[in-house]
Design an enzyme around this catalytic site. Sequence first.
Site, PDB file in Angstrom:
ATOM      1  N   HIS A 161       0.950  -1.210   0.034  1.00 35.28           N
ATOM      2  CA  HIS A 161      -0.167  -0.050  -0.081  1.00 35.28           C
ATOM      3  C   HIS A 161       1.001   1.181  -0.077  1.00 35.28           C
ATOM      4  O   HIS A 161       2.176   1.225   0.338  1.00 35.28           O
ATOM      5  CB  HIS A 161      -0.836   0.189   1.241  1.00 35.28           C
ATOM      6  CG  HIS A 161      -1.875  -1.043   1.332  1.00 35.28           C
ATOM      7  ND1 HIS A 161      -2.339  -1.827   2.220  1.00 35.28           N
ATOM      8  CD2 HIS A 161      -2.934  -1.170   0.645  1.00 35.28           C
ATOM      9  CE1 HIS A 161      -3.349  -2.467   2.225  1.00 35.28           C
ATOM     10  NE2 HIS A 161      -3.850  -2.090   0.829  1.00 35.28           N
ATOM     11  N   CYS A 248      -2.599   0.324  10.006  1.00 32.39           N
ATOM     12  CA  CYS A 248      -3.358  -0.591   9.229  1.00 32.39           C
ATOM     13  C   CYS A 248      -4.386  -0.933  10.408  1.00 32.39           C
ATOM     14  O   CYS A 248      -5.674  -1.307  10.053  1.00 32.39           O
ATOM     15  CB  CYS A 248      -2.760  -1.875   8.827  1.00 32.39           C
ATOM     16  SG  CYS A 248      -1.402  -1.688   7.864  1.00 32.39           S
TER      17      CYS A 248
HETATM   18  C1  CIR Z   1      -3.901  -7.574   3.182  1.00 35.54           C
HETATM   19  O1  CIR Z   1      -3.212  -8.290   2.158  1.00 35.54           O
HETATM   20  O2  CIR Z   1      -4.674  -6.879   2.673  1.00 35.54           O
HETATM   21  C2  CIR Z   1      -3.543  -7.596   4.629  1.00 35.54           C
HETATM   22  N1  CIR Z   1      -2.988  -9.308   4.681  1.00 35.54           N
HETATM   23  C3  CIR Z   1      -2.857  -6.697   4.927  1.00 35.54           C
HETATM   24  C4  CIR Z   1      -3.152  -5.333   5.217  1.00 35.54           C
HETATM   25  C5  CIR Z   1      -2.458  -4.537   5.716  1.00 35.54           C
HETATM   26  N2  CIR Z   1      -3.148  -3.185   5.463  1.00 35.54           N
HETATM   27  C6  CIR Z   1      -2.427  -1.983   5.184  1.00 35.54           C
HETATM   28  O3  CIR Z   1      -1.233  -2.020   5.137  1.00 35.54           O
HETATM   29  N3  CIR Z   1      -3.258  -0.881   5.291  1.00 35.54           N
END
Ligand code: CIR
Length: 255
Positions: A161, A248
């Site tokens: 991201h 996150c």
């Molecule tokens: C994903 O791949 O969506 C989750 N395993 C990790 C999300 C992390 N979120 C973020 O960086 N905002």
Amino acid sequence: MSTIALTREISPAIQRAELTYLARTPIDLEVARRQHEAYERALEGAGCTVQRLSTDSTMPDSVFVEDMAVIFDELAVIARPGAESRRAEVAAVAEAVGHYRPVRRIEGPATLDGGDVLVVGRTVFAGRSTRTNAAGLAQLRAIVRPLGYEVLATEVDGCLHLKSALTAIADDVLLANRAWVPSADLGGFRVMDIDPEEPFGANALRVAGGVLYPATFPRTRQLIERCGIRVVAVEMSELAKAEGAVTCCSILIPT
Ligand code: CIR
């Protein structure tokens, strides 16, 4: 002014979390939960009121609540996650956020993950990534530009991201791993580069009086502290195995 920190339980199915850049390694659910609770305590220590949503085994990634919504003073933009497996997470977050802001939604086929949007004052950095497409960025821009926000869109290359590569540590200072946002227009902001030995070190969560920051990046931490910014270190090692970091795991809503 007070701040609600919306968080969400770790799903018992976290072992099935989406992975894009990391190989799967076992996550110790008990340790992950302890670390997550300590993270929530750190948010409370920074003056936030934590509101934790529940989850279930159909939502392996639900703890990464940030991806579901982006908060502005005037409204909230409800995301449409790029990973189909995460779309069931939206409803409860939209409902919770709706208590504090009018909501606008990203509509399919557009996709947008909250982790790809960094709001700093009236500037919105928005990343095109494997999760957020051009239509998602266009819808975001159409919603917030009339409110006076400038949207600076950039390609995200090499990480999940935008906020894996770029966050704010003060009103006018960004923390960056520019290797992952090589073409980004960083506006008129001062930029602090992460220590090159800590490529995952660009994700810091700004809270009252400082930042929450992973304990695993001591070199970059020192750079931040040298800037006069207070750092509260948090352990994120288990959730990092699911490609999560400090921003996150919460949605901060000034009220
Ligand atoms: C994903 O791949 O969506 C989750 N395993 C990790 C999300 C992390 N979120 C973020 O960086 N905002």
